[in-house]
Design a protein around this motif. Structure first.
Motif, short mmCIF file in Angstrom:
data_model
loop_
_atom_site.label_atom_id
_atom_site.label_comp_id
_atom_site.label_asym_id
_atom_site.label_seq_id
_atom_site.Cartn_x
_atom_site.Cartn_y
_atom_site.Cartn_z
N ARG A 126 0.83 -1.20 0.00
CA ARG A 126 0.00 0.00 0.00
C ARG A 126 0.88 1.26 0.00
NH1 ARG A 126 -4.53 -2.56 3.51
NH2 ARG A 126 -6.15 -2.79 1.93
N SER A 127 0.32 2.33 -0.51
CA SER A 127 1.05 3.57 -0.63
C SER A 127 1.09 4.34 0.68
CB SER A 127 0.40 4.46 -1.70
OG SER A 127 0.39 3.84 -2.95
N ALA A 128 2.19 5.08 0.89
CA ALA A 128 2.25 6.18 1.85
C ALA A 128 2.28 5.78 3.31
CB ALA A 128 1.10 7.17 1.59
N GLY A 129 2.66 4.57 3.63
CA GLY A 129 2.96 4.22 5.00
C GLY A 129 1.79 3.82 5.86
N PRO A 130 2.05 3.57 7.16
CA PRO A 130 1.04 2.96 8.04
C PRO A 130 -0.14 3.85 8.38
CG PRO A 130 2.99 3.59 9.31
CD PRO A 130 3.33 3.79 7.86
N SER A 131 0.04 5.16 8.34
CA SER A 131 -1.05 6.06 8.75
C SER A 131 -1.89 6.55 7.59
CB SER A 131 -0.48 7.26 9.51
OG SER A 131 0.51 7.92 8.75
N LYS A 132 -1.57 6.15 6.37
CA LYS A 132 -2.39 6.53 5.21
C LYS A 132 -3.77 5.91 5.35
CE LYS A 132 -3.54 7.72 0.95
NZ LYS A 132 -4.95 7.27 1.02
N GLN A 133 -4.80 6.71 5.10
CA GLN A 133 -6.17 6.26 5.28
C GLN A 133 -6.77 5.79 3.95
OE1 GLN A 133 -8.22 9.09 8.37
NE2 GLN A 133 -6.51 10.16 7.41
N PHE A 134 -7.53 4.69 4.04
CA PHE A 134 -8.16 4.09 2.87
C PHE A 134 -9.60 3.73 3.20
CE2 PHE A 134 -3.66 3.10 2.42
CZ PHE A 134 -3.42 3.34 1.07
N LEU A 135 -10.41 3.64 2.16
CA LEU A 135 -11.74 3.06 2.30
C LEU A 135 -11.59 1.55 2.47
CD1 LEU A 135 -13.57 5.01 -0.54
CD2 LEU A 135 -13.81 5.39 1.93
N ASN A 136 -12.58 0.92 3.14
CA ASN A 136 -12.58 -0.54 3.25
C ASN A 136 -13.99 -1.06 3.04
OD1 ASN A 136 -13.51 -0.44 6.23
ND2 ASN A 136 -11.57 0.67 6.28
N SER A 137 -14.73 -1.37 4.08
CA SER A 137 -16.12 -1.80 3.92
C SER A 137 -17.05 -0.62 4.15
CB SER A 137 -16.46 -2.92 4.92
OG SER A 137 -15.88 -4.15 4.53
N HIS A 138 -18.12 -0.59 3.38
CA HIS A 138 -19.15 0.42 3.59
C HIS A 138 -20.43 -0.05 2.92
CE1 HIS A 138 -18.66 1.91 -0.56
NE2 HIS A 138 -17.36 1.84 -0.36
N ASP A 139 -21.49 0.77 3.01
CA ASP A 139 -22.80 0.36 2.53
C ASP A 139 -22.75 -0.02 1.06
OD1 ASP A 139 -25.61 -0.02 3.03
OD2 ASP A 139 -25.95 1.72 1.74
N GLY A 140 -23.55 -1.00 0.68
CA GLY A 140 -23.58 -1.48 -0.69
C GLY A 140 -24.31 -2.81 -0.80
N PRO A 141 -23.91 -3.83 0.01
CA PRO A 141 -22.70 -3.90 0.84
C PRO A 141 -21.46 -3.99 -0.05
CG PRO A 141 -24.30 -5.57 1.50
CD PRO A 141 -24.73 -5.05 0.16
N THR A 142 -20.42 -3.29 0.33
CA THR A 142 -19.19 -3.24 -0.45
C THR A 142 -18.01 -3.57 0.43
OG1 THR A 142 -20.09 -1.54 -1.92
CG2 THR A 142 -17.70 -1.73 -1.83
N SER A 143 -17.09 -4.37 -0.11
CA SER A 143 -15.84 -4.68 0.59
C SER A 143 -14.70 -4.34 -0.35
CB SER A 143 -15.79 -6.16 0.97
OG SER A 143 -14.58 -6.46 1.64
N LEU A 144 -13.94 -3.30 -0.01
CA LEU A 144 -12.88 -2.80 -0.87
C LEU A 144 -11.51 -3.21 -0.36
CD1 LEU A 144 -14.02 0.90 -1.44
CD2 LEU A 144 -14.13 -0.94 -3.10
N SER A 145 -10.61 -3.46 -1.29
CA SER A 145 -9.20 -3.57 -0.98
C SER A 145 -8.49 -2.53 -1.83
CB SER A 145 -8.66 -4.97 -1.28
OG SER A 145 -7.30 -5.05 -0.96
N VAL A 146 -8.23 -1.38 -1.26
CA VAL A 146 -7.65 -0.25 -1.99
C VAL A 146 -6.15 -0.24 -1.74
CG1 VAL A 146 -7.72 2.22 -2.40
CG2 VAL A 146 -9.81 1.03 -1.71
N PHE A 147 -5.38 -0.32 -2.78
CA PHE A 147 -3.92 -0.35 -2.65
C PHE A 147 -3.30 1.03 -2.79
CE2 PHE A 147 -4.03 -4.89 -4.53
CZ PHE A 147 -4.49 -5.37 -3.32
#
Length: 664
Positions: A262-283
């Motif tokens: 993943r980009s930009a280190g441990p504190s970089k924030q990403f989307l993950n699960s949210h309504d849809g239902p959606t399960s994301l793996s954002v790199f």
């Protein structure tokens, strides 16, 4: 039913069955997705299955589909596209959303652009609308069977980029209904339905992602706000998340054993699960960071990066226990996957196994001579390896890999399973301002460990602390976060540590300070109650916005006019903002200006930090006086409610005793 969406990569595995499905994405000028299925005996079911034949993996290649099956779980993929069209498990014909088009169930996507095109105006004939890039679903055009035996099937879906298609697909070569959501121990809830977000059941708020539920199917959600950004997480915390269905009780979990890709280190924030239902793996994304994280390439610049694997885990209940038991089981499986990283099964030379990697260990000490005569352990330090760069460059680095760990109470750290290559070692210490970089470039080779010994970080400091505001932890979490407007509430975050995730908090500032901006009194004010978490714009009566000026009032008993004082200002985030600093004269030219900085959009996305900034303001002794003084912090830009900054920490340092004729 349920939906699984892979954004820019993923990797899949199914549990309480005897196999795992891994999806590995490799992007280069020669890109690939590698899919492997590996049978695995789970301890939870081993005893009950001793007399059962061990299932083998079967592969069926059809005209339009590829079917992988081990008798317990069946996975269907498009041929040759490589999208996941169906997962059959535990009596459910398809765990993915059957109402969606087959190309919109389990897929890969990337947003890309041509050089110089990002952000240009005139999109779709609208002179003010900006072009944000092309969306490519990254579907393959060729299927190849890499491995096929009773224990494992590995498939490769490839697409070679054709230069004649310039401006159409991304210029890469590519080889490739649940209602209860859980993303952390204290971030779990039943979620509204997708149709609740659509008119007339839902009312769109300030931006399309935020919707107020005015007439949801389930009345319990009435009046709540649903927004995917309320559920984002830092990379280091996105280890396991997913969904649970009620009938039958099945858990669908995404497990990420490592975030090295993943980009930009441990504190970089990403989307993950949210309504849809959606399960994301954002790199990779620019969320909470902005344009600084746009991945840019020069002409003929070579690049290769392997994303994943990410593990998809399925489990089910045979008793009356609730969804929390499935969550706890998924967490145990996550720990198992972390212990077995890096996996040894991918048949790719670009995914090195453990014996093809190296390790780095050492000890980080902190020496702030105004706090301690001797160096002290960097307890809880985040220590990592990233591509060589400037101090703190890791938070904007996105082309290479990063490997991070947390130092123990003695400051000792060990970074394991590092890919071969050349790195700088970076660190930051909670409770200490600034960033550390080890000046020696580290060359990682296969199978070898490097001990860097004792490293000493000397944080920025030129004099004794006269006063300070906040805690230097790179967030604004310690400051005052108001209760949300009752019209815009998310019940999950009521009386929750992450109370900043509520919608519309930026509007509360003008309500709390209707007649003037914030004034903070050193010695009397409490930052937990009296320092608003974000310096935002103020909404006026005619629905426009204006900049704001905050004041810090303090006293000095003695002043050395011949000396220089230092004001250190650490920002947790900034969005299209400018910080101006004046002292004792609000109409004077700024003593300091940051210029226009930041595109984090943290305020709108319910975050508490984005990219970290640290500024040093030199204050001549002639600018302060004995007695009462005032620092004016102005953020003048005011086109939107989302412009503003969040402070991390502010400190005024007096002159060094050796350079001062007076004791301040």
């Amino acid at each position: 039913m349920n939906c699984l969406c892979f954004s820019e990569s993923s990797y899949l595995s199914l549990a309480y069955s005897h196999f795992m499905l891994y999806i590995l994405l490799k992007l280069t000028t020669q890109n690939q997705i590698d899919i492997s299925i590996v049978p695995k005996q789970f301890p939870e079911i081993a005893e009950s299955s001793l007399n059962m034949p061990y299932p083998s993996v079967r592969l069926q290649i059809q005209d339009q589909y590829v079917v992988m099956d081990n008798g317990i779980v069946q996975v269907n993929l498009s041929n040759p596209g490589g999208t996941v069209t169906g997962i059959q498990y535990n009596g459910i014909d398809n765990l993915l959303e059957v109402l969606n088009n087959e190309t919109d169930r389990g897929y890969w996507d990337v947003v890309w652009n041509l050089p110089g095109r990002n952000g240009t105006k005139g999109y779709q004939g609208n002179p003010t609308k900006k072009f944000k890039g092309y969306l490519d679903r990254m579907e393959g055009t060729k299927l190849k069977v890499v491995v096929e035996n009773e224990e494992q099937v590995e498939l490769s879906f490839t697409r070679i980029w054709d230069p004649s298609l310039k401006g159409k697909p991304v210029p890469l070569t590519i080889d490739k209904r649940f209602h209860y959501m859980a993303i952390a121990d204290n971030r779990q809830r039943f979620m509204p339905l997708p149709e609740d977000r659509l008119p007339p059941r839902g009312q769109t708020l300030a931006y399309p992602e935020a919707v107020r539920l005015v007439n949801p199917v389930e009345p319990e959600f009435t009046g709540e706000v649903d927004d995917k950004y309320e559920y984002s997480s830092e990379a280091k915390d996105i280890r396991v998340h997913g969904w649970v269905s009620a009938d039958p009780p099945v858990g669908f979990w995404q497990i990420t054993p490592s975030y090295e890709f993943r980009s930009a280190g441990p504190s970089k924030q990403f989307l993950n699960s949210h309504d849809g239902p959606t399960s994301l793996s954002v790199f990779h994304s620019t969320h909470y960071a902005g344009e600084d994280l746009i991945m840019k390439f020069g002409p003929n610049e070579p690049w290769k990066k392997v994303y994943g694997p990410v593990f998809m885990y399925l489990n089910f209940l045979t008793n009356e226990e609730g969804p929390n038991s499935l969550w706890e089981d998924a967490k145990k499986q996550m720990m198992n996957e972390v212990q077995t990283w890096p996996y040894d099964f991918p048949a790719s030379v670009d995914f090195p196994s453990s014996d093809q990697r190296g390790n780095v260990s050492g000890r980080l000490l902190v020496h702030d001579r105004y706090i301690s005569e001797n160096p002290t352990p960097g307890i809880g330090s985040y220590v990592g390896l990233a591509l060589p760069g400037d101090v703190g460059s890791w938070q904007r680095e996105c082309k290479g890999y990063q490997f991070w760990t947390v130092a123990n109470e003695d400051g000792c750290f060990s970074i394991k399973n590092v890919r071969t290559g050349v790195y700088n070692l970076y660190a930051w210490v909670p409770g200490v301002i600034g960033d550390y970089r080890y000046d020696v470039v580290i060359n990682i080779t296969a199978g070898l460990g490097i001990d860097v010994g004792n490293l000493v970080y000397e944080p920025p400091r030129d004099g004794p602390t006269l006063w300070e505001i906040g805690i230097p932890d790179r967030t604004a979490a310690e400051f005052y976060v108001p209760d949300p407007n009752p019209l815009y509430i998310n019940k999950l975050y009521v009386n929750h540590p992450d109370r900043f995730r509520q919608y519309g908090l930026w509007e509360r500032y003008a309500e709390l300070y209707p007649d003037g901006d914030l004034v903070y009194m050193i010695g009397n004010s409490d930052c937990r109650k009296d320092w608003f978490f974000a310096q935002v714009t103020r909404k006026t009566n005619n629905n426009t916005y204006e900049g704001t000026t905050w004041q810090i009032k303090f006293k000095l008993d003695n002043v050395d006019e011949s000396a220089t004082y230092k004001l250190r200002v650490a920002l947790a985030t900034a969005h299209s903002s400018e910080l101006q600093v004046r002292i004792n004269d609000p109409m004077a030219n700024p003593l300091f200006t940051s210029g226009v900085i930041g595109k984090d959009n943290t305020i709108a996305r319910h975050g508490i930090h984005g990219l970290y900034w640290l500024f040093e303001v030199k204050v001549p002794g002639t600018h302060v006086v004995e007695g009462n003084n005032t620092i004016f912090l102005t953020q003048p830009l005011s086109k939107s409610p989302f412009q503003g900054i969040m402070y991390d920490y502010i400190r005024l340092e007096g002159p060094s005793p050796s350079n001062s004729s007076k004791n301040p």
